[in-house]
Design an enzyme around this catalytic site. Structure first.
Site, PDB file in Angstrom:
ATOM      1  N   ASP A 157       0.955  -1.163  -0.035  1.00 51.40           N
ATOM      2  CA  ASP A 157      -0.043  -0.037  -0.002  1.00 51.40           C
ATOM      3  C   ASP A 157       0.826   1.426   0.064  1.00 51.40           C
ATOM      4  O   ASP A 157       1.596   1.240   0.991  1.00 51.40           O
ATOM      5  CB  ASP A 157      -0.951  -0.134   1.322  1.00 51.40           C
ATOM      6  CG  ASP A 157      -1.627   1.220   1.233  1.00 51.40           C
ATOM      7  OD1 ASP A 157      -2.966   1.235   0.777  1.00 51.40           O
ATOM      8  OD2 ASP A 157      -1.626   2.264   1.845  1.00 51.40           O
ATOM      9  N   TYR A 205       2.802   9.929  -0.114  1.00 56.95           N
ATOM     10  CA  TYR A 205       3.973   9.388   0.874  1.00 56.95           C
ATOM     11  C   TYR A 205       5.305   9.626   0.151  1.00 56.95           C
ATOM     12  O   TYR A 205       6.257   9.270   0.919  1.00 56.95           O
ATOM     13  CB  TYR A 205       3.811   7.904   1.027  1.00 56.95           C
ATOM     14  CG  TYR A 205       2.587   7.236   1.724  1.00 56.95           C
ATOM     15  CD1 TYR A 205       1.600   8.421   2.176  1.00 56.95           C
ATOM     16  CD2 TYR A 205       2.138   6.115   1.461  1.00 56.95           C
ATOM     17  CE1 TYR A 205       0.585   7.876   2.747  1.00 56.95           C
ATOM     18  CE2 TYR A 205       0.935   5.738   1.861  1.00 56.95           C
ATOM     19  CZ  TYR A 205       0.168   6.764   2.758  1.00 56.95           C
ATOM     20  OH  TYR A 205      -1.111   6.333   3.393  1.00 56.95           O
ATOM     21  N   HIS A 265      -7.716   9.377  -2.057  1.00 56.70           N
ATOM     22  CA  HIS A 265      -7.326   9.169  -0.626  1.00 56.70           C
ATOM     23  C   HIS A 265      -7.997   9.794   0.376  1.00 56.70           C
ATOM     24  O   HIS A 265      -8.163   9.309   1.669  1.00 56.70           O
ATOM     25  CB  HIS A 265      -5.851   9.961  -0.804  1.00 56.70           C
ATOM     26  CG  HIS A 265      -4.981   9.521   0.217  1.00 56.70           C
ATOM     27  ND1 HIS A 265      -3.642   9.591   0.206  1.00 56.70           N
ATOM     28  CD2 HIS A 265      -4.939   9.304   1.588  1.00 56.70           C
ATOM     29  CE1 HIS A 265      -2.950   9.123   1.276  1.00 56.70           C
ATOM     30  NE2 HIS A 265      -3.926   9.155   2.158  1.00 56.70           N
ATOM     31  N   LYS A 268      -2.626   6.051  -4.023  1.00 57.54           N
ATOM     32  CA  LYS A 268      -3.808   6.807  -4.109  1.00 57.54           C
ATOM     33  C   LYS A 268      -3.620   8.138  -4.686  1.00 57.54           C
ATOM     34  O   LYS A 268      -2.422   8.750  -4.561  1.00 57.54           O
ATOM     35  CB  LYS A 268      -3.995   7.054  -2.584  1.00 57.54           C
ATOM     36  CG  LYS A 268      -3.900   5.780  -1.716  1.00 57.54           C
ATOM     37  CD  LYS A 268      -4.345   5.776  -0.115  1.00 57.54           C
ATOM     38  CE  LYS A 268      -3.891   4.720   0.389  1.00 57.54           C
ATOM     39  NZ  LYS A 268      -2.530   4.571   0.993  1.00 57.54           N
TER      40      LYS A 268
HETATM   41  N1  LIG Z   1      -5.681   6.159   3.559  1.00 55.84           N
HETATM   42  C1  LIG Z   1      -5.224   6.711   4.458  1.00 55.84           C
HETATM   43  O1  LIG Z   1      -5.554   7.840   4.897  1.00 55.84           O
HETATM   44  C2  LIG Z   1      -4.194   6.094   5.551  1.00 55.84           C
HETATM   45  C3  LIG Z   1      -3.804   6.821   6.705  1.00 55.84           C
HETATM   46  C4  LIG Z   1      -2.899   6.057   7.544  1.00 55.84           C
HETATM   47  C5  LIG Z   1      -2.350   5.117   7.150  1.00 55.84           C
HETATM   48  N2  LIG Z   1      -2.419   4.584   5.879  1.00 55.84           N
HETATM   49  C6  LIG Z   1      -1.691   3.270   5.245  1.00 55.84           C
HETATM   50  O2  LIG Z   1      -1.660   2.060   6.337  1.00 55.84           O
HETATM   51  C7  LIG Z   1      -0.504   1.758   6.640  1.00 55.84           C
HETATM   52  C8  LIG Z   1      -0.311   1.527   8.274  1.00 55.84           C
HETATM   53  O3  LIG Z   1      -0.702   2.608   9.266  1.00 55.84           O
HETATM   54  P1  LIG Z   1       0.335   3.495   9.836  1.00 55.84           P
HETATM   55  O4  LIG Z   1       1.603   3.470   9.223  1.00 55.84           O
HETATM   56  O5  LIG Z   1      -0.389   4.703  10.299  1.00 55.84           O
HETATM   57  O6  LIG Z   1       0.436   2.624  11.392  1.00 55.84           O
HETATM   58  P2  LIG Z   1       0.639   0.872  11.710  1.00 55.84           P
HETATM   59  O7  LIG Z   1       0.918   0.085  10.670  1.00 55.84           O
HETATM   60  O8  LIG Z   1      -0.511   0.852  12.881  1.00 55.84           O
HETATM   61  O9  LIG Z   1       1.899   1.039  12.893  1.00 55.84           O
HETATM   62  C9  LIG Z   1       3.094   1.501  12.282  1.00 55.84           C
HETATM   63  C10 LIG Z   1       3.824   1.655  13.372  1.00 55.84           C
HETATM   64  O10 LIG Z   1       4.343   0.450  14.307  1.00 55.84           O
HETATM   65  C11 LIG Z   1       5.605  -0.008  14.214  1.00 55.84           C
HETATM   66  N3  LIG Z   1       5.336  -1.628  14.048  1.00 55.84           N
HETATM   67  C12 LIG Z   1       5.110  -2.538  13.044  1.00 55.84           C
HETATM   68  N4  LIG Z   1       5.026  -3.642  13.276  1.00 55.84           N
HETATM   69  C13 LIG Z   1       5.387  -3.592  14.554  1.00 55.84           C
HETATM   70  C14 LIG Z   1       5.445  -4.811  15.562  1.00 55.84           C
HETATM   71  N5  LIG Z   1       5.416  -6.110  15.158  1.00 55.84           N
HETATM   72  N6  LIG Z   1       5.854  -4.516  16.828  1.00 55.84           N
HETATM   73  C15 LIG Z   1       6.124  -3.048  17.311  1.00 55.84           C
HETATM   74  N7  LIG Z   1       5.884  -2.273  16.506  1.00 55.84           N
HETATM   75  C16 LIG Z   1       5.477  -2.328  15.211  1.00 55.84           C
HETATM   76  C17 LIG Z   1       6.160   0.594  12.939  1.00 55.84           C
HETATM   77  O11 LIG Z   1       7.721   0.806  13.172  1.00 55.84           O
HETATM   78  P3  LIG Z   1       8.686  -0.051  12.214  1.00 55.84           P
HETATM   79  O12 LIG Z   1       8.727   0.206  10.749  1.00 55.84           O
HETATM   80  O13 LIG Z   1       9.910   0.560  12.582  1.00 55.84           O
HETATM   81  O14 LIG Z   1       8.559  -1.495  12.479  1.00 55.84           O
HETATM   82  C18 LIG Z   1       5.637   1.783  12.996  1.00 55.84           C
HETATM   83  O15 LIG Z   1       5.775   2.531  13.970  1.00 55.84           O
HETATM   84  C19 LIG Z   1       0.523   3.123   6.434  1.00 55.84           C
HETATM   85  O16 LIG Z   1       1.699   2.964   6.295  1.00 55.84           O
HETATM   86  C20 LIG Z   1      -0.168   3.328   5.062  1.00 55.84           C
HETATM   87  O17 LIG Z   1       0.035   2.615   4.104  1.00 55.84           O
HETATM   88  C21 LIG Z   1      -3.516   5.108   5.097  1.00 55.84           C
END
Ligand SMILES: NC(=O)c1ccc[n+]([C@@H]2O[C@H](COP(=O)([O-])OP(=O)(O)OC[C@H]3O[C@@H](n4cnc5c(N)ncnc54)[C@H](OP(=O)(O)O)[C@@H]3O)[C@@H](O)[C@H]2O)c1
Ligand SMILES: *[C@@H]1O[C@H](CO)[C@@H](O)[C@H](O)[C@H]1NC(C)=O
Length: 315
Positions: free
Chosen positions: A77, A82, A144, A111
């Site tokens: 994704d 980004y 998005h 997106k």
């Molecule tokens: N459509 C939208 O508006 C929107 C908004 C937000 C996000 N997104 C998408 O959704 C994805 C995921 O959401 P997010 O990036 O906000 O947050 P997330 O995936 O909930 O959390 C990511 C964080 O958790 C850490 N992490 C990952 N796996 C872990 C584990 N097993 N144990 C401990 N820590 C862990 C990562 O660090 P490390 O990388 O150092 O492991 C990072 O700091 C985004 O990357 C993006 O692609 C979309």
């Protein structure tokens, strides 16, 4: 712009709180096959994907894509916002050259950002993303957010119905196999349904135990729209959220010999959702994929949902 600024704040916080502490139940060399789900247009989406948005992570992304595909990830994704599509494209090129997968084995989502909502901007914006990604098509293209903006981030008066017409054109041209939306509510989806030919295949929204989104998810499923769950670990950064050591969640994790992060992902999968956890760390990436050898009971899913406060971390 509002979304963007609060995202900056979020990630500053995240790096402090998530801390990567604790469990590593990584599966070592085990290769994981991720199940797929059929979308309303007949295409198939792997039910867990790799999120790629993290500040300071752009230089790590090429290597991360290589590790991810080696571990078994097939769904990636990203978004024009980004600013990592070119690095992701290099990673995709690496894994294709190595013969790890064929293009058709991958499911790539990007997106359309808010400043390209005019109908005639959509196809050019997608072509720019494709050029950065080094691809002929994406598997899924999403609006998005329903909010249009000007390039300076101030609001623009463009109806997303017009944007959707551009999305339909992108699909007709074969530049996107599936098209969908992100951060849309039921009313907005129903306006698209009432005025357009193609029903969105996907709505990508924030879902985790403090933002369970029961209504939007039920409405999407009733309309045969798949729900991709972003910020699956957003739980840990929500205001007033429980700690990683919350006894209710810890005891579920202990019961299955899994980490809390793995339980958070399994919780979403049990609800029929498609989580896209972000990591650029090889062990955590493998850990997040190792969630297909256990189930939560309906009672455990309810226990997880009992943390709900309808709190969005982007709010
Ligand atoms: N459509 C939208 O508006 C929107 C908004 C937000 C996000 N997104 C998408 O959704 C994805 C995921 O959401 P997010 O990036 O906000 O947050 P997330 O995936 O909930 O959390 C990511 C964080 O958790 C850490 N992490 C990952 N796996 C872990 C584990 N097993 N144990 C401990 N820590 C862990 C990562 O660090 P490390 O990388 O150092 O492991 C990072 O700091 C985004 O990357 C993006 O692609 C979309
Ligand atoms: C969350 O929102 C729903 C309506 O969508 C409401 O029924 C529910 O009571 C709310 N829960 C909390 C904890 O505020």
């Amino acid at each position: 712009m509002k979304l963007f600024l609060s995202t900056v704040a979020l990630f500053a916080l995240f790096n402090v709180i998530s801390g990567h502490a604790g469990h590593n139940h990584g599966p070592g060399g085990k290769h994981v096959n991720i199940p797929t789900k059929q979308l309303n247009d007949g295409n198939h989406i792997p039910i867990l994907g790799l999120g790629t948005f993290g500040f300071g992570d752009i230089p790590k992304i090429r290597q991360a894509i290589n590790w991810a595909v080696e571990a078994g990830y097939r769904h990636i994704d990203t978004a024009a916002l980004y600013d990592n599509e070119a690095e992701i494209g290099k990673g995709i090129s690496d894994v294709l050259k190595k013969g790890l997968v064929k293009r058709e084995d991958l499911f790539i989502t990007t997106k359309l950002w808010n400043d390209k909502h005019a109908k005639n901007q959509v196809v050019p914006a997608l072509k720019e993303s494709l050029s950065k990604l080094g691809l002929q098509y994406v598997d899924l293209y999403l609006i998005h957010s329903p909010e249009a903006s000007k390039e300076d981030g101030s609001p623009a008066d463009i109806d997303y119905l017009e944007t959707w017409q551009g999305m339909e054109e992108a699909q007709k041209l074969g530049l996107a196999k599936s098209i969908g939306v992100s951060n849309f509510d039921t009313e907005q989806i129903d306006r698209i349904k009432a005025h357009s030919k193609v029903v969105p295949a996907v709505n990508q929204i924030e879902v985790h135990p403090m933002n369970t989104q029961e209504k939007t998810i039920k409405d999407c499923f009733e309309r045969n729209i798949a729900v991709v769950a972003y910020s699956p670990f957003g739980f840990f950064v929500s205001r007033g959220g429980p700690s990683k050591d919350d006894p209710k969640i810890k005891s579920i994790a202990q019961k299955y010999g899994k980490s809390i992060n793995q339980v958070l992902l399994r919780y979403l999968i049990e609800r029929g959702l498609i989580p896209i956890p972000k990591s650029t760390n090889q062990n955590r990436m493998k850990e997040n994929l190792d969630v297909f050898d256990f189930h939560l009971t309906p009672e455990e899913v309810s226990t997880m949902s009992s943390f709900n406060t309808n709190t969005s971390i982007f709010g």
